[in-house]
Design a protein around this motif. Structure first.
Motif, PDB file in Angstrom:
ATOM      1  N   LYS A   1     -36.285   7.091  27.781  1.00 37.07           N
ATOM      2  CA  LYS A   1     -35.915   6.097  27.166  1.00 37.07           C
ATOM      3  C   LYS A   1     -36.991   4.660  27.681  1.00 37.07           C
ATOM      4  CE  LYS A   1     -32.103   6.610  23.900  1.00 37.07           C
ATOM      5  NZ  LYS A   1     -31.244   6.547  23.956  1.00 37.07           N
TER       6      LYS A   1
ATOM      7  N   THR B   1     -44.303   6.667  22.042  1.00 36.12           N
ATOM      8  CA  THR B   1     -42.755   7.208  20.810  1.00 36.12           C
ATOM      9  C   THR B   1     -42.306   8.372  21.111  1.00 36.12           C
ATOM     10  OG1 THR B   1     -44.402   7.725  19.271  1.00 36.12           O
ATOM     11  CG2 THR B   1     -44.600   5.605  19.018  1.00 36.12           C
TER      12      THR B   1
ATOM     13  N   ASP C   1     -40.531   2.598  26.973  1.00 37.70           N
ATOM     14  CA  ASP C   1     -40.739   1.921  27.217  1.00 37.70           C
ATOM     15  C   ASP C   1     -41.303   1.076  27.821  1.00 37.70           C
ATOM     16  OD1 ASP C   1     -39.650  -1.237  25.865  1.00 37.70           O
ATOM     17  OD2 ASP C   1     -38.714  -1.361  27.502  1.00 37.70           O
ATOM     18  N   GLN C   2     -41.500   1.143  29.089  1.00 40.18           N
ATOM     19  CA  GLN C   2     -42.891   0.774  30.363  1.00 40.18           C
ATOM     20  C   GLN C   2     -43.845   1.359  29.692  1.00 40.18           C
ATOM     21  OE1 GLN C   2     -41.919   2.932  33.641  1.00 40.18           O
ATOM     22  NE2 GLN C   2     -41.787   0.958  34.818  1.00 40.18           N
TER      23      GLN C   2
END
Length: 126
Positions: free
Chosen positions: A64, A73, A68-69
């Motif tokens: 995750k 998706t 995010d980095q």
């Protein structure tokens, strides 16, 4: 250059104070002050690794974080994990990672293998 090992918390705090001064005015590498700075940093890092170890993230949290980095998706994980429903099963901790998934996530997304191979945290009870 008189430098001693960091053995106590007081030694550690004193070394941090000295090192922090160098961050404002970093010495020239290779100079006497530069060498002192480098040795002190090494001592501080060694003390911190021994007394304040940082645990590796849970595999799902590592995935995750990378998502995010990189602005990824769940659909972007399909080549590494398999069908979209399998991706969601992994992200929701319903299914463990396989060795093949770990290898692909490491190779394709650069997630450290050390983070991916440890046992995942159990899902929270409802």
């Amino acid at each position: 250059m008189e430098i001693r090992p960091i053995k106590t918390e007081d030694d550690y705090k004193a070394a941090l104070r000295e090192v922090s001064a160098y961050f404002d005015h970093e010495p020239v590498p290779g100079s006497a002050e530069g060498d002192r700075f480098e040795v002190l940093l090494t001592l501080v890092q060694s003390y911190e690794a021994k007394h304040y170890p940082i645990d590796l993230p849970d595999p799902v949290e590592a995935i995750k974080f990378r998502m995010d980095q990189a602005g990824l998706t769940a659909k972007d994980l399909v080549p590494c994990i398999g069908r979209l429903n399998r991706v969601y099963e992994i992200l929701n901790r319903k299914r463990p990672l396989t060795l093949n998934m770990i290898w692909k996530l490491h190779q394709e997304l650069g997630i450290p293998a050390e983070s991916l191979i440890q046992p995942p945290k159990l899902p929270l009870a409802a």
